[in-house]
Design an enzyme around this catalytic site. Structure first.
Site, PDB file in Angstrom:
ATOM      1  N   CYS A 295       0.927  -1.356   0.110  1.00 20.97           N
ATOM      2  CA  CYS A 295       0.219   0.517   0.162  1.00 20.97           C
ATOM      3  C   CYS A 295       0.729   1.182  -0.164  1.00 20.97           C
ATOM      4  CB  CYS A 295      -0.580  -0.171   1.109  1.00 20.97           C
ATOM      5  SG  CYS A 295      -1.754  -1.491   1.121  1.00 20.97           S
TER       6      CYS A 295
HETATM    7  N1  LIG Z   1      -3.024  -6.362   2.055  1.00 22.72           N
HETATM    8  C1  LIG Z   1      -3.901  -4.808   2.529  1.00 22.72           C
HETATM    9  O1  LIG Z   1      -2.724  -4.547   3.810  1.00 22.72           O
HETATM   10  C2  LIG Z   1      -4.035  -3.831   1.966  1.00 22.72           C
HETATM   11  C3  LIG Z   1      -4.743  -2.751   3.054  1.00 22.72           C
HETATM   12  C4  LIG Z   1      -5.632  -1.880   2.150  1.00 22.72           C
HETATM   13  C5  LIG Z   1      -5.944  -1.908   1.040  1.00 22.72           C
HETATM   14  N2  LIG Z   1      -5.259  -2.702   0.630  1.00 22.72           N
HETATM   15  C6  LIG Z   1      -5.537  -3.613  -1.148  1.00 22.72           C
HETATM   16  O2  LIG Z   1      -6.674  -4.372  -1.428  1.00 22.72           O
HETATM   17  C7  LIG Z   1      -6.461  -4.619  -2.713  1.00 22.72           C
HETATM   18  C8  LIG Z   1      -6.105  -6.031  -2.383  1.00 22.72           C
HETATM   19  O3  LIG Z   1      -4.870  -6.325  -1.536  1.00 22.72           O
HETATM   20  P1  LIG Z   1      -4.456  -7.747  -0.885  1.00 22.72           P
HETATM   21  O4  LIG Z   1      -3.312  -7.707   0.321  1.00 22.72           O
HETATM   22  O5  LIG Z   1      -5.627  -8.767  -0.351  1.00 22.72           O
HETATM   23  O6  LIG Z   1      -3.749  -8.874  -2.311  1.00 22.72           O
HETATM   24  P2  LIG Z   1      -3.672  -9.995  -2.285  1.00 22.72           P
HETATM   25  O7  LIG Z   1      -2.944 -10.406  -3.547  1.00 22.72           O
HETATM   26  O8  LIG Z   1      -3.156 -11.007  -0.683  1.00 22.72           O
HETATM   27  O9  LIG Z   1      -5.220 -10.954  -3.193  1.00 22.72           O
HETATM   28  C9  LIG Z   1      -5.822 -10.827  -4.063  1.00 22.72           C
HETATM   29  C10 LIG Z   1      -6.385 -11.720  -4.627  1.00 22.72           C
HETATM   30  O10 LIG Z   1      -6.739 -11.549  -6.026  1.00 22.72           O
HETATM   31  C11 LIG Z   1      -6.641 -12.906  -6.498  1.00 22.72           C
HETATM   32  N3  LIG Z   1      -6.974 -12.161  -7.908  1.00 22.72           N
HETATM   33  C12 LIG Z   1      -6.311 -11.631  -8.833  1.00 22.72           C
HETATM   34  N4  LIG Z   1      -7.230 -11.532 -10.099  1.00 22.72           N
HETATM   35  C13 LIG Z   1      -8.438 -12.215  -9.684  1.00 22.72           C
HETATM   36  C14 LIG Z   1      -9.792 -11.941 -10.586  1.00 22.72           C
HETATM   37  N5  LIG Z   1      -9.414 -11.337 -11.709  1.00 22.72           N
HETATM   38  N6  LIG Z   1     -10.019 -13.419 -10.113  1.00 22.72           N
HETATM   39  C15 LIG Z   1     -10.324 -13.285  -8.960  1.00 22.72           C
HETATM   40  N7  LIG Z   1      -9.294 -13.473  -7.889  1.00 22.72           N
HETATM   41  C16 LIG Z   1      -8.026 -12.969  -8.984  1.00 22.72           C
HETATM   42  C17 LIG Z   1      -5.585 -13.018  -6.234  1.00 22.72           C
HETATM   43  O11 LIG Z   1      -5.207 -14.935  -6.567  1.00 22.72           O
HETATM   44  C18 LIG Z   1      -5.138 -12.636  -4.186  1.00 22.72           C
HETATM   45  O12 LIG Z   1      -5.156 -13.804  -4.049  1.00 22.72           O
HETATM   46  C19 LIG Z   1      -5.173  -4.147  -3.375  1.00 22.72           C
HETATM   47  O13 LIG Z   1      -5.897  -2.679  -3.948  1.00 22.72           O
HETATM   48  C20 LIG Z   1      -4.705  -3.128  -2.043  1.00 22.72           C
HETATM   49  O14 LIG Z   1      -4.040  -2.182  -2.570  1.00 22.72           O
HETATM   50  C21 LIG Z   1      -4.441  -3.973   1.311  1.00 22.72           C
END
Ligand SMILES: NC(=O)c1ccc[n+]([C@@H]2O[C@H](COP(=O)([O-])OP(=O)(O)OC[C@H]3O[C@@H](n4cnc5c(N)ncnc54)[C@H](O)[C@@H]3O)[C@@H](O)[C@H]2O)c1
Length: 469
Positions: A285
């Site tokens: 992030c």
């Molecule tokens: N990790 C954090 O601390 C955090 C905090 C706040 C916001 N975010 C935001 O949340 C969002 C997700 O982050 P995350 O950390 O959970 O990511 P992540 O990589 O842990 O998880 C994302 C998941 O989405 C899946 N994926 C990708 N494309 C896909 C599709 N087309 N259809 C179905 N599944 C699909 C992936 O396989 C993966 O399991 C991002 O935009 C991130 O910036 C993350």
């Protein structure tokens, strides 16, 4: 739950039907992307009593959930197992289930391209699949962090292409995710949820869904405002970390201890919030999201100077840490080339296993390039694949034993996991560079980032015999 109902919402059959399903918890809810954000959210929905389906393209995650196993440290396996056994939670790779769902939350990655432009491909691909099964009365919520305007400029037209209208036939909102992995106090359930819908009906329905599972709901006037809230929060952190990193560099030059200075400043009961220096920014992030804002601002002819400057200062920190290690080794009459440097902590922050954008990887690659024999020890990261860092070879964590610590010419503490016995490290290591203030007090063999070097005699190599004499 606390949320205020948006005034002036249009009544419609679709709205009333979903409202009824949400209040009776008979709505069938879905979450796309079962990662750090999506899995905890799906578990909260299921715990709140909603029949919940998670969709992910990663077969291993889907299999794990289906077997009742968690792969996210903040989500207990016992909880996933219970919800799966009760048939409240399931996972699939198949988007056709969207046809049966009443709501869907999109939690897919939003990385940056190498050029620091937003990579919208994951959102586009997920929305493409959802659009095929979108049906009247459905609520779609985007949670992925993104630039202001994404929901209305990108997602809405894709979903409306089939003829349904957002805010009337189906409902659309943005709600930023604020989860802080590894935080023992704040989790998906008790962090207030900001919600901005396309029209008041969307805001109200999204607030109802979250209100069933999350303690506090904060409605805002539009998806764009909700998108901007997230970017303000992350830009605030990035810029303040940049500021304190620059203060650390100044303290280093002035012979002051930045840790002492921040600690004392933090006693001010108003108008100051402590941020701490470190080896650079990490995670999915803080190093990334502000550049989404920067990109959007530039598209509108605005030059966002704070973000760029903080990016430069933070991006320079791994180089500064390598200089510090070089300096410390030099005091022991050693060069980086040929020395064994044990990097202690390589996850991007303490007490988690997340390696994304970890500055430790930059420090390790820079040391490797200078000829150091790089090793690492991290209780949360058992192995590091060659492709994950620029050193180009597979690695395994060293055991955290006095012998492994004593074997290194220098131990560089880059992430301060709380499970590490720092007294043991202090007593076993020949030389320590501490970038996190993990070691309390001053010691002759401990060099701290942003603090005066320890007072010590310079070790100089023994004089060579004069071969001419
Ligand atoms: N990790 C954090 O601390 C955090 C905090 C706040 C916001 N975010 C935001 O949340 C969002 C997700 O982050 P995350 O950390 O959970 O990511 P992540 O990589 O842990 O998880 C994302 C998941 O989405 C899946 N994926 C990708 N494309 C896909 C599709 N087309 N259809 C179905 N599944 C699909 C992936 O396989 C993966 O399991 C991002 O935009 C991130 O910036 C993350």
């Amino acid at each position: 739950m606390s949320h205020s109902v948006a005034p002036g919402r249009p009544e419609s059959r679709q709205f009333d039907a979903l409202r009824e399903k949400l209040s009776s918890r008979t709505a069938r809810v879905g979450v796309v992307g079962l990662g750090y954000v999506g899995l905890p959210l799906a578990v909260e929905f299921a715990r709140a009593g909603f029949d919940t389906t998670g969709i992910d393209l990663d077969r291993r995650k889907v299999d794990a959930v289906s077997q009742g196993t968690s792969y996210i440290p903040d989500v207990p396996t016992t909880e996933v197992a219970r919800l799966v056994a009760d048939d409240m939670l399931r996972a699939t790779t198949d988007f056709s289930c969207v046809a049966e769902l009443d709501t869907i939350n999109i939690c897919v990655p939003t990385p940056l391209r190498k050029t620091k432009d937003p990579d919208m491909s994951y959102i586009v691909s997920a929305v493409d699949e959802i659009a095929k099964h979108l049906h009247p009365g459905m609520l779609v919520i985007l949670e992925s962090t993104t630039y202001p305007g994404t929901t209305e400029e990108l997602v809405q037209p894709m979903l409306e292409a089939g003829g349904l209208k957002a805010g009337v036939d189906f409902f659309l909102a943005f709600s930023p995710e604020r989860v802080d992995p590894g935080n023992p106090t704040f989790n998906t359930h008790n962090v207030p949820k900001v919600v901005g819908g396309v029209g008041p009906a969307s805001t109200e329905l999204a607030s109802m869904l979250y209100g069933a599972a999350i303690e506090t709901i904060v409605p805002v006037s539009s998806p764009q405002a909700a998108e901007m809230v997230k970017l303000l929060e992350n830009t605030f952190r990035m810029v303040n970390i940049g500021l304190v990193n620059e203060i650390a560099l100044m303290c280093d030059r002035l012979g002051l201890d930045v840790w002492e200075v921040v600690k004392a400043a933090a006693t001010k009961p108003f108008g100051f919030m402590p941020f701490y220096p470190g080896p650079g920014l990490g995670g999915h992030c803080i190093p990334i999201d502000p550049f989404y804002l920067s990109w959007k601002a530039k598209q509108n002819g605005f030059d966002p100077r704070f973000i760029e400057l903080a990016g430069q200062v933070n991006g320079g920190m791994p180089h500064f840490v390598v200089d510090k290690i070089t300096d410390a080794l030099n005091r022991h009459a050693k060069s980086v080339n040929g020395s064994t440097v044990l990097v202690l902590g390589i996850a991007y922050k303490r007490d988690i296993d997340d390696m994304r954008e970890s500055p430790s990887l930059d420090v390790m690659a820079l040391l490797h390039k200078k000829g150091a024999k790089v090793r690492y020890a991290d209780p949360y990261v058992p192995t590091l694949a060659a492709r994950a860092w620029h050193g180009g070879f597979d690695m395994q964590t060293e055991p955290l034993t006095p012998a492994a610590i004593a074997d290194a010419d220098c131990v560089a503490i880059l992430t301060e996991h709380r499970t590490v016995d720092y007294d043991m490290v202090l007593n076993s290591a020949k030389l320590i560079v501490d970038t996190r203030n993990a070691i309390a007090g001053r010691h002759p063999h401990v060099f701290k980032l942003g603090a005066p070097a320890p007072v010590m005699q310079l070790e100089t190599p023994a004089p060579r015999e004069n071969v001419l004499a």
